[in-house]
Enzyme design. Structure first.
Site, PDB file in Angstrom:
ATOM      1  CD  GLU A  83      32.843  44.517  42.939  1.00 18.69           C
ATOM      2  OE1 GLU A  83      32.506  44.266  41.770  1.00 18.69           O
ATOM      3  OE2 GLU A  83      32.963  45.690  43.370  1.00 18.69           O
ATOM      4  CE1 TYR A 136      36.923  45.016  36.918  1.00 16.36           C
ATOM      5  CE2 TYR A 136      39.144  44.673  37.722  1.00 16.36           C
ATOM      6  CZ  TYR A 136      38.059  45.509  37.502  1.00 16.36           C
ATOM      7  OH  TYR A 136      38.112  46.837  37.868  1.00 16.36           O
ATOM      8  CG  ASN A 163      38.882  52.860  33.991  1.00 16.81           C
ATOM      9  OD1 ASN A 163      39.470  52.199  34.842  1.00 16.81           O
ATOM     10  ND2 ASN A 163      37.716  52.504  33.484  1.00 16.81           N
ATOM     11  CE  LYS A 177      39.691  50.150  37.556  1.00 15.77           C
ATOM     12  NZ  LYS A 177      39.118  49.950  36.209  1.00 15.77           N
ATOM     13  CG  HIS A 190      36.036  48.619  40.752  1.00 19.65           C
ATOM     14  ND1 HIS A 190      35.323  48.022  39.736  1.00 19.65           N
ATOM     15  CD2 HIS A 190      35.481  48.180  41.908  1.00 19.65           C
ATOM     16  CE1 HIS A 190      34.384  47.245  40.267  1.00 19.65           C
ATOM     17  NE2 HIS A 190      34.462  47.324  41.582  1.00 19.65           N
TER      18      HIS A 190
HETATM   19  P1  GTP Z   1      35.181  48.904  36.721  1.00 22.40           P
HETATM   20  O1  GTP Z   1      34.741  49.869  37.780  1.00 22.40           O
HETATM   21  O2  GTP Z   1      36.677  48.779  36.620  1.00 22.40           O
HETATM   22  O3  GTP Z   1      34.475  47.587  36.861  1.00 22.40           O
HETATM   23  O4  GTP Z   1      34.721  49.607  35.352  1.00 22.40           O
HETATM   24  P2  GTP Z   1      33.251  49.757  34.781  1.00 22.40           P
HETATM   25  O5  GTP Z   1      32.254  49.078  35.659  1.00 22.40           O
HETATM   26  O6  GTP Z   1      33.039  51.188  34.490  1.00 22.40           O
HETATM   27  O7  GTP Z   1      33.380  48.978  33.410  1.00 22.40           O
HETATM   28  P3  GTP Z   1      33.275  47.400  33.134  1.00 22.40           P
HETATM   29  O8  GTP Z   1      33.029  46.661  34.402  1.00 22.40           O
HETATM   30  O9  GTP Z   1      32.354  47.216  32.000  1.00 22.40           O
HETATM   31  O10 GTP Z   1      34.755  47.063  32.609  1.00 22.40           O
HETATM   32  C1  GTP Z   1      35.826  46.791  33.517  1.00 22.40           C
HETATM   33  C2  GTP Z   1      37.068  47.500  33.018  1.00 22.40           C
HETATM   34  O11 GTP Z   1      37.457  46.914  31.777  1.00 22.40           O
HETATM   35  C3  GTP Z   1      36.874  48.978  32.716  1.00 22.40           C
HETATM   36  O12 GTP Z   1      37.147  49.788  33.830  1.00 22.40           O
HETATM   37  C4  GTP Z   1      37.859  49.246  31.594  1.00 22.40           C
HETATM   38  O13 GTP Z   1      39.145  49.567  32.084  1.00 22.40           O
HETATM   39  C5  GTP Z   1      37.933  47.912  30.903  1.00 22.40           C
HETATM   40  N1  GTP Z   1      37.095  47.933  29.703  1.00 22.40           N
HETATM   41  C6  GTP Z   1      35.741  47.889  29.623  1.00 22.40           C
HETATM   42  N2  GTP Z   1      35.315  47.924  28.342  1.00 22.40           N
HETATM   43  C7  GTP Z   1      36.442  48.002  27.598  1.00 22.40           C
HETATM   44  C8  GTP Z   1      36.690  48.055  26.187  1.00 22.40           C
HETATM   45  O14 GTP Z   1      35.767  48.052  25.366  1.00 22.40           O
HETATM   46  N3  GTP Z   1      37.999  48.119  25.801  1.00 22.40           N
HETATM   47  C9  GTP Z   1      39.026  48.126  26.688  1.00 22.40           C
HETATM   48  N4  GTP Z   1      40.284  48.189  26.236  1.00 22.40           N
HETATM   49  N5  GTP Z   1      38.844  48.067  28.016  1.00 22.40           N
HETATM   50  C10 GTP Z   1      37.568  48.005  28.460  1.00 22.40           C
HETATM   51 MG    MG Z   2      32.514  47.098  36.338  1.00 20.14          MG
END
Ligand code: GTP
Ligand code: MG
Length: 140
Positions: free
Chosen positions: A129, A52, A115, A12, A118
Site C-alpha cells: 500500500e 481494495y 468509517n 477517507k 484506513h
Molecule cells: P480498511 O482500513 O478500510 O481496509 O477497513 P478494515 O480493514 O477495518 O475493514 P475491511 O478491509 O474488512 O473492509 C474495507 C472497508 O469495507 C471497511 O472499512 C468498510 O468501510 C467496508 N466494509 C467492510 N465490511 C463491510 C460490510 O459488511 N458492509 C459494508 N457496507 N461495508 C463493509
Molecule cells: Mg482492510
C-alpha cells in the site's frame, strides 16, 4: 517474527470533507506515530478498485470503491514500533458502533461504510500500500 515499523493510512473522503484532517493527524502524532510520507490526493474509481482489489466480489465492494473515489483523501506512511497492530488499535473496529471509546473511528466515523480512516492489516500489505501511493524517494 519481527514486527514491522511502518503502516499506511488513508483519511477517507467523508472525514476530509468534514475538515477532520487536522484533528486526526493530531491524534496520530499524540499516539507516537511519525509521518514518513503524506499527500492529499483523489483516487479515480479504477485506482480505488485496485487498492481494495482484495474485496472484489463482496457485496459492499461497489459502494466501497465509489465512496473511496468520491472526494479527496489523505494518504500517509506512519512509523512506530509494531505499527500495523498499534495503528489498528488506535483507529478501532471497522464498524464504528463497535469501536472502543477514544478511537479515531469512534470519534469521526459516520457509519460502517463511511468509517473515516484506513489502516493496513499486515506488514506485507503495508509495504504494498505504501508503494501504491509513494516511491522510495518520497518516504523519509
Ligand atoms: P480498511 O482500513 O478500510 O481496509 O477497513 P478494515 O480493514 O477495518 O475493514 P475491511 O478491509 O474488512 O473492509 C474495507 C472497508 O469495507 C471497511 O472499512 C468498510 O468501510 C467496508 N466494509 C467492510 N465490511 C463491510 C460490510 O459488511 N458492509 C459494508 N457496507 N461495508 C463493509
Ligand atoms: Mg482492510
Amino acid at each position: 517474527m519481527q514486527k514491522g515499523n511502518l503502516t499506511l493510512t488513508m483519511i477517507k473522503p467523508g472525514a476530509v470533507k468534514k475538515n477532520h484532517i487536522g484533528p486526526i493527524l493530531g491524534i496520530i502524532n499524540e499516539n507516537g506515530f511519525t509521518i514518513k510520507a503524506m499527500k492529499l490526493t483523489h483516487l479515480t474509481l479504477e485506482q480505488a478498485k485496485c487498492f481494495y482489489a482484495i474485496h472484489k466480489g463482496k457485496p459492499f465492494f461497489e459502494d466501497l470503491v465509489t465512496f473511496m473515489s468520491s472526494g479527496p483523501i489523505v494518504a500517509a506512511v506512519l512509523e512506530k514500533d509494531n505499527a500495523v497492530q498499534s495503528f489498528r488499535d488506535l483507529i478501532g473496529a471497522t464498524d464504528p458502533s463497535e469501536a472502543n471509546e477514544g478511537t479515531i473511528r469512534r470519534l469521526f466515523a459516520e457509519s460502517l461504510s463511511h468509517n473515516a480512516i484506513h489502516g493496513s492489516d499486515s506488514d506485507e500489505n503495508a509495504k504494498i500500500e505504501a508503494s501504491f501511493f509513494f516511491n522510495q524517494m518520497e518516504i523519509f
